[in-house]
Write a protein that holds these residues in place. Sequence first.
Motif, mmCIF file in Angstrom:
data_model
loop_
_atom_site.group_PDB
_atom_site.id
_atom_site.type_symbol
_atom_site.label_atom_id
_atom_site.label_comp_id
_atom_site.label_asym_id
_atom_site.label_seq_id
_atom_site.Cartn_x
_atom_site.Cartn_y
_atom_site.Cartn_z
ATOM 1 N N ASP A 185 39.955 48.697 34.267
ATOM 2 C CA ASP A 185 39.054 47.686 34.552
ATOM 3 C C ASP A 185 38.467 47.469 32.787
ATOM 4 O O ASP A 185 38.559 46.169 32.529
ATOM 5 C CB ASP A 185 37.858 47.789 35.479
ATOM 6 N N GLN A 238 29.629 37.567 35.136
ATOM 7 C CA GLN A 238 30.991 38.007 35.458
ATOM 8 C C GLN A 238 31.272 39.073 35.894
ATOM 9 O O GLN A 238 32.416 39.357 36.568
ATOM 10 C CB GLN A 238 31.771 37.389 34.147
ATOM 11 N N PHE A 298 33.749 45.194 37.935
ATOM 12 C CA PHE A 298 34.539 44.255 39.059
ATOM 13 C C PHE A 298 34.000 42.820 38.315
ATOM 14 O O PHE A 298 33.104 42.339 37.918
ATOM 15 C CB PHE A 298 34.134 44.259 40.331
ATOM 16 N N ASP A 299 35.334 42.006 38.077
ATOM 17 C CA ASP A 299 34.919 40.632 37.680
ATOM 18 C C ASP A 299 34.587 39.914 38.880
ATOM 19 O O ASP A 299 35.431 39.569 39.975
ATOM 20 C CB ASP A 299 36.303 39.892 37.024
ATOM 21 N N ASN A 300 33.414 39.202 38.888
ATOM 22 C CA ASN A 300 32.726 38.673 40.194
ATOM 23 C C ASN A 300 33.331 37.492 40.558
ATOM 24 O O ASN A 300 33.333 36.840 41.649
ATOM 25 C CB ASN A 300 31.372 38.338 39.779
ATOM 26 N N ARG A 301 34.306 36.908 39.658
ATOM 27 C CA ARG A 301 35.152 35.887 39.754
ATOM 28 C C ARG A 301 36.309 35.817 40.607
ATOM 29 O O ARG A 301 37.067 35.092 41.126
ATOM 30 C CB ARG A 301 35.591 34.957 38.360
ATOM 31 N N GLN A 302 36.558 37.167 41.004
ATOM 32 C CA GLN A 302 37.890 37.470 41.743
ATOM 33 C C GLN A 302 37.650 37.399 43.246
ATOM 34 O O GLN A 302 36.610 37.387 43.532
ATOM 35 C CB GLN A 302 38.295 39.084 41.512
ATOM 36 N N ASN A 303 38.700 37.430 43.844
ATOM 37 C CA ASN A 303 38.539 37.627 45.385
ATOM 38 C C ASN A 303 37.810 38.949 45.805
ATOM 39 O O ASN A 303 38.462 40.034 45.427
ATOM 40 C CB ASN A 303 40.059 37.731 45.997
ATOM 41 N N LYS A 333 39.421 42.295 47.040
ATOM 42 C CA LYS A 333 39.929 43.375 45.921
ATOM 43 C C LYS A 333 39.065 44.506 45.723
ATOM 44 O O LYS A 333 39.501 45.515 45.487
ATOM 45 C CB LYS A 333 40.215 42.672 44.556
#
Length: 108
Positions: free
Chosen positions: A23, A78, A96-101, A104
């Motif tokens: 990540d 983010q 973790f990219d908070n914009r992802q689903n 995941k």
Amino acid sequence: MKQPEKSMKNTFKIIWTDRALSDLRNIVTYLEENWTVKEIQKFARLLDLQLNRLINHPFLFPESNKFKKIRKSVLTRQISIYYRVINNEIQIISLFDNRQNPKKLNKI
């Protein structure tokens, strides 16, 4: 009565999982491709500061609503750091990219 020493060192150490390192590499690659060196340095300082907070206060951040014994620290709008405390180790599980689903995250 003898007072405890003020210079006692905290014994927690940071352990990075393979996923968290992946990540981090992905974030740095994205920053290198899309942002300036100044922004990358700002991110590095922010991450370093947050990791120091974790070392000094590992239970400061709340447990995740979704995962037991896993804590969530918001680094930026983010990025969130997911980690767990086991004995004297702080295991960084994911940046973790908070914009992802959010699905995941199920792979944690």
